[in-house]
Design a protein around this motif. Structure first.
Motif, short mmCIF file in Angstrom:
data_model
loop_
_atom_site.label_atom_id
_atom_site.label_comp_id
_atom_site.label_asym_id
_atom_site.label_seq_id
_atom_site.Cartn_x
_atom_site.Cartn_y
_atom_site.Cartn_z
N GLY A 1 0.78 -1.23 0.00
CA GLY A 1 0.00 0.00 0.00
C GLY A 1 0.80 1.28 0.00
N VAL A 2 2.09 1.21 -0.34
CA VAL A 2 2.92 2.42 -0.28
C VAL A 2 2.93 3.20 -1.60
CG1 VAL A 2 4.43 1.49 1.50
CG2 VAL A 2 5.03 1.15 -0.91
N GLY A 3 2.41 2.61 -2.68
CA GLY A 3 2.40 3.31 -3.97
C GLY A 3 3.32 2.69 -5.01
N ILE B 1 -5.52 1.80 3.79
CA ILE B 1 -6.92 1.59 4.19
C ILE B 1 -7.86 2.00 3.06
CG2 ILE B 1 -8.72 2.33 5.78
CD1 ILE B 1 -6.54 2.64 7.93
N SER B 2 -7.57 3.14 2.43
CA SER B 2 -8.42 3.61 1.33
C SER B 2 -8.46 2.59 0.20
CB SER B 2 -7.91 4.96 0.81
OG SER B 2 -7.96 5.95 1.82
N ARG B 3 -7.31 2.05 -0.17
CA ARG B 3 -7.26 1.08 -1.27
C ARG B 3 -8.00 -0.21 -0.92
NH1 ARG B 3 -1.90 -2.21 -2.46
NH2 ARG B 3 -2.80 -3.31 -0.66
N ASP B 4 -7.70 -0.80 0.25
CA ASP B 4 -8.26 -2.11 0.59
C ASP B 4 -9.75 -2.04 0.87
OD1 ASP B 4 -5.76 -3.06 0.25
OD2 ASP B 4 -5.37 -3.59 2.34
N LEU C 1 -11.89 0.37 -0.49
CA LEU C 1 -12.61 0.77 -1.69
C LEU C 1 -12.46 -0.23 -2.84
CD1 LEU C 1 -11.84 4.60 -1.70
CD2 LEU C 1 -13.95 3.48 -0.97
N LYS C 2 -11.29 -0.88 -2.94
CA LYS C 2 -11.01 -1.73 -4.09
C LYS C 2 -11.02 -3.21 -3.78
CE LYS C 2 -8.31 1.74 -6.61
NZ LYS C 2 -7.03 2.05 -7.30
N ARG C 3 -10.78 -3.59 -2.50
CA ARG C 3 -10.69 -5.01 -2.17
C ARG C 3 -11.75 -5.46 -1.17
NH1 ARG C 3 -4.02 -5.80 -1.96
NH2 ARG C 3 -3.68 -5.02 -4.07
N ASP C 4 -12.69 -4.58 -0.87
CA ASP C 4 -13.85 -4.91 -0.03
C ASP C 4 -13.47 -5.37 1.37
OD1 ASP C 4 -15.66 -4.26 -2.07
OD2 ASP C 4 -15.48 -6.26 -2.95
N TYR C 5 -12.35 -4.83 1.90
CA TYR C 5 -12.00 -5.11 3.29
C TYR C 5 -12.68 -4.07 4.18
CZ TYR C 5 -8.10 -8.13 1.72
OH TYR C 5 -7.34 -9.11 1.17
N GLU D 1 -11.40 -2.00 10.00
CA GLU D 1 -10.88 -2.70 11.18
C GLU D 1 -9.99 -3.87 10.76
OE1 GLU D 1 -14.07 -0.16 12.04
OE2 GLU D 1 -14.05 -1.87 10.65
N LYS D 2 -10.38 -4.59 9.70
CA LYS D 2 -9.59 -5.73 9.25
C LYS D 2 -8.23 -5.27 8.73
CE LYS D 2 -9.59 -9.70 6.12
NZ LYS D 2 -10.34 -10.47 5.09
N VAL D 3 -8.21 -4.16 7.98
CA VAL D 3 -6.95 -3.64 7.44
C VAL D 3 -6.02 -3.23 8.58
CG1 VAL D 3 -5.89 -1.87 6.00
CG2 VAL D 3 -8.08 -2.86 5.32
N ILE D 4 -6.56 -2.52 9.58
CA ILE D 4 -5.73 -2.08 10.71
C ILE D 4 -5.18 -3.27 11.47
CG2 ILE D 4 -5.77 -0.86 12.91
CD1 ILE D 4 -7.80 1.07 11.65
#
Length: 697
Positions: free
Chosen positions: A420-422, A545-548, A550-554, A557-560
């Motif tokens: 997720g760093v770009g 968080i924004s990517r996962d 919006l794009k991966r349906d996470y 809380e799960k991402v964190i």
């Protein structure tokens, strides 16, 4: 599909491509050539070429090849019919009135070559006008002596230009027309096809065969009206000049002969085949060398020098350090030799004079041995100058290109960093620079050991080297760097499953994007440029968080939770790789992020850390007048830091690239530069890539 417009006034970026029209040198040369066309014509032009073309039109398009052979003029027009059509329909039909009319197609060809060279050599109009447009030898060949070689050379350069722009079919048509104008262009065809094959990553048969078939078909269509004529075959393909190829021999045992010209030509082809890729410059080098072989080993005709001088001028301009003196001396040697030959027309080509003066007649006061010695020395000097020019082009072109990455060898870029760093954004910026057709992208996620949902992921994180087939990556990257194709599976982030293995093709630019590019020394040593992406932590968290979500349906809380579980491995296995990178890219926020993970863009600044041995001062000095972006540059003990804030436009970026890109412009000719700090990052990366290649870092 990209379409190339050859004679447009501007290119895609709106830059003037016919800037030489504003230069006085162009109009001086044009005026001179027009005036000379009215008053000068050599014997071939007056007594053979003009009567041949005029007969074709006055007879209602009867075959002039038959007529002129019947009257005993077997060498009246040793050119295929495309030359006849081109000359006749563009003015030659009226050349019995004045030789100017047969010069109209020559002048148009001359201007066309100038336009193509100007396109290939950006921002070099003045040098082109000095050394090509006002070349005394080229002016003599077309506008005094009256040879026709500018026509096939125009077709050749148009074909090459279209080929460089990936218009293979159109390029084949023009090369076919060129061969149908003068048969010496047959020498070009193997290199033309080799260029297509070597730059065809997928090695698809259609990409190779279609241009070949189009070329052959074009040639045959032009020749069809005359192919049943024995007189046509004899005059064009059996003339005395072509048979001279077999005169350069070394006697062997008995009746055997070693033919020098075919041997050296085959050596050139073998040398070309050594390259994994053939760049635009290399193709032109090999074509020029093929023509030079004929001039070196066969006593040359004046018109033959139109085959090589444009190539010499091109490379002299292309390489800034290359001196024009060898080319000027070569032209002086040309004028000296052709002034001394028995049938020189230096003093007799003027139409309104009966002067038959030649230097050769004045030399007859000496014995024949002395005359032969003088002529032999003049020829020796001419051929030596030609050899020296060929050697210097070889030293600059072939020798340097053998070691040149990007142009002829795959250039491998590694992009590393945490999830997720770009990294993918950076890969996309590179794709905009070089074009997807020039790039192959390898992603480290393809080598995860298990699919999503596997029990092993409860024991080990994706960041651990144990969770990835890192050594398979090493084998794959080695093969791709050696120009070989591989078979590799892909990881589908949507389904979490692996695909079946697919073929992956080597390419000019190879990009490996992943978590562990620099972790194993054997792997990181493969990269030509290593880039590590590490934004400030709050920004990374915001992006991740924004990517996962919006794009991966996470869920957020799960991402964190996932990030917390991976923190130790991130520090141990991922962030530790930053010290092995050549460039470290850090985006950071100018203001505190109000709501992390909401997908909203934030104001950013960019910090780039790079090793001290790369001189970035030239680039930064070029950017200093741009007031919309603030750039700070500082040296540290082991590196240097560039800090950028503000805005820069894509036009500013393109202008900066044009200032330093040099002979690598063919790789960013269709580059898509973006505005802002991402555009600045594009600029910095291409600068470092070119610097790396030029200085062998």
């Amino acid at each position: 599909m990209k379409h190339t417009t050859l004679f447009s006034l501007t290119d895609k970026q709106g830059i003037k491509r016919l800037g030489f029209l504003n230069c006085r040198l162009f109009w001086i040369g044009l005026t001179l050539k027009i005036v000379l066309s009215f008053f000068f014509a050599g014997e071939f032009l007056k007594n053979s070429f003009i009567p041949f073309v005029v007969y074709f039109f006055d007879s209602g398009f009867d075959s002039p090849y038959v007529y002129f052979q019947e009257i005993g003029d077997n060498d009246a027009f040793p050119y295929p019919p495309m030359m006849l059509y081109f000359l006749g329909f563009l003015g030659g039909f009226a050349s019995n009135i004045s030789p100017f009319f047969i010069r109209i197609p020559l002048l148009l060809s001359d201007i066309g070559i100038l336009i193509i060279l100007n396109r290939l050599l950006k921002n070099q109009s003045v040098k082109l006008l000095k050394y090509y447009w006002l070349s005394p030898v080229l002016i003599y060949i077309s506008y005094i002596h009256g040879q026709l070689d500018a026509v096939p050379i125009l077709f050749l350069f148009v074909s090459a230009y279209l080929l460089f722009n990936k218009e293979r079919v159109k390029s084949s048509v023009f090369l076919g027309l060129g061969v149908a104008a003068k048969t010496n262009l047959l020498l070009v065809i193997p290199f033309f096809l080799l260029y297509i094959y070597k730059n065809n990553n997928e090695k698809k048969v259609t990409k190779f065969l279609v241009p070949c078939l189009v070329l052959i078909l074009t040639f045959l269509i032009v020749n069809v009206p005359f192919t049943e004529s024995k007189q046509f075959i004899n005059m064009v393909y059996g003339n005395s000049e072509q048979s001279k190829i077999w005169n350069a021999v070394i006697p062997m045992l008995g009746e055997l002969r070693f033919y020098i010209i075919p041997s050296i030509y085959l050596i050139l082809l073998a040398t070309a085949s050594r390259f994994k890729r053939i760049s635009n410059d290399l193709l032109l080098i090999f074509i020029g060398f093929s023509f030079a072989i004929l001039l070196i080993f066969i006593p040359p005709q004046p018109g033959w020098y139109f085959w090589i001088l444009p190539f010499f001028v091109y490379f002299a301009i292309r390489e800034n350090k290359f001196s024009f003196l060898p080319i000027l001396v070569l032209q002086g040697a040309f004028l000296a030799y052709f002034a001394l030959i028995e049938d020189s027309d230096f003093f007799s080509a003027f139409l309104y004079s009966q002067n038959d003066f030649t230097i050769y007649k004045k030399l007859e006061v000496f014995d024949s041995g002395t005359v032969n010695l003088i002529q032999g020395l003049a020829l020796t000097f001419l051929q030596t100058c030609l050899l020296l020019n060929v050697y210097w082009i070889y030293k600059w072109g072939i020798k340097r290109n053998l070691e040149k990455k990007i142009k002829n060898k795959p250039f491998l870029i590694g992009i590393g960093g945490d999830s997720g760093v770009g990294k993918s954004t950076l890969t996309e910026l590179l794709t905009n620079l070089f074009g997807s057709e020039n790039m192959t992208i390898i992603r480290g996620d393809d080598m995860h050991r298990w699919e999503r949902g596997h029990d092993k992921w409860d024991e080990i994180t994706h960041l651990s080297p144990k969770a990835n087939h890192l050594y398979t990556d090493i084998r794959h990257l080695k093969s791709l760097k050696n120009g070989k194709n591989i078979r590799r599976r892909f990881y589908d982030h949507g389904s979490g499953k692996f695909t079946d293995q697919r073929k992956v093709y080597s390419n000019k630019i190879l990009v490996f994007e992943g978590l562990h590019p620099f972790y194993i020394s054997a792997k990181r040593d493969l990269f030509d440029l290593k880039v590590f992406v590490e934004p400030e932590e709050d920004l990374r968290l915001h992006w991740k968080i924004s990517r996962d979500v919006l794009k991966r349906d996470y869920t957020k809380e799960k991402v964190i939770k996932q990030l917390q579980l991976r923190e130790a491995d991130s520090n141990k296995y991922i962030r530790s790789q930053a010290s092995f990178s050549d460039i470290k890219v850090t985006f950071y926020t100018l203001n505190e992020i109000a709501s992390i993970g909401n997908g909203v863009d934030v104001d950013l600044a960019l910090r780039i850390e790079i090793e001290n041995n790369v001189d970035v001062n030239e680039l930064l000095e070029h950017l200093s007048p741009i007031s919309s972006i603030e750039i700070n540059h500082e040296y540290a003990t082991h590196n240097q830091v560039i800090d950028a804030k503000g805005h820069i436009t894509s036009d500013d970026i393109k202008n900066a690239v044009d200032a330093f890109i040099g002979d690598y412009d063919e790789f960013v000719e269709a580059a898509k530069f973006v505005n802002g700090l991402n555009g600045f990052l594009q600029l910095f990366l291409i600068y470092c890539i070119v610097y790396n290649v030029k200085h062998g870092n």
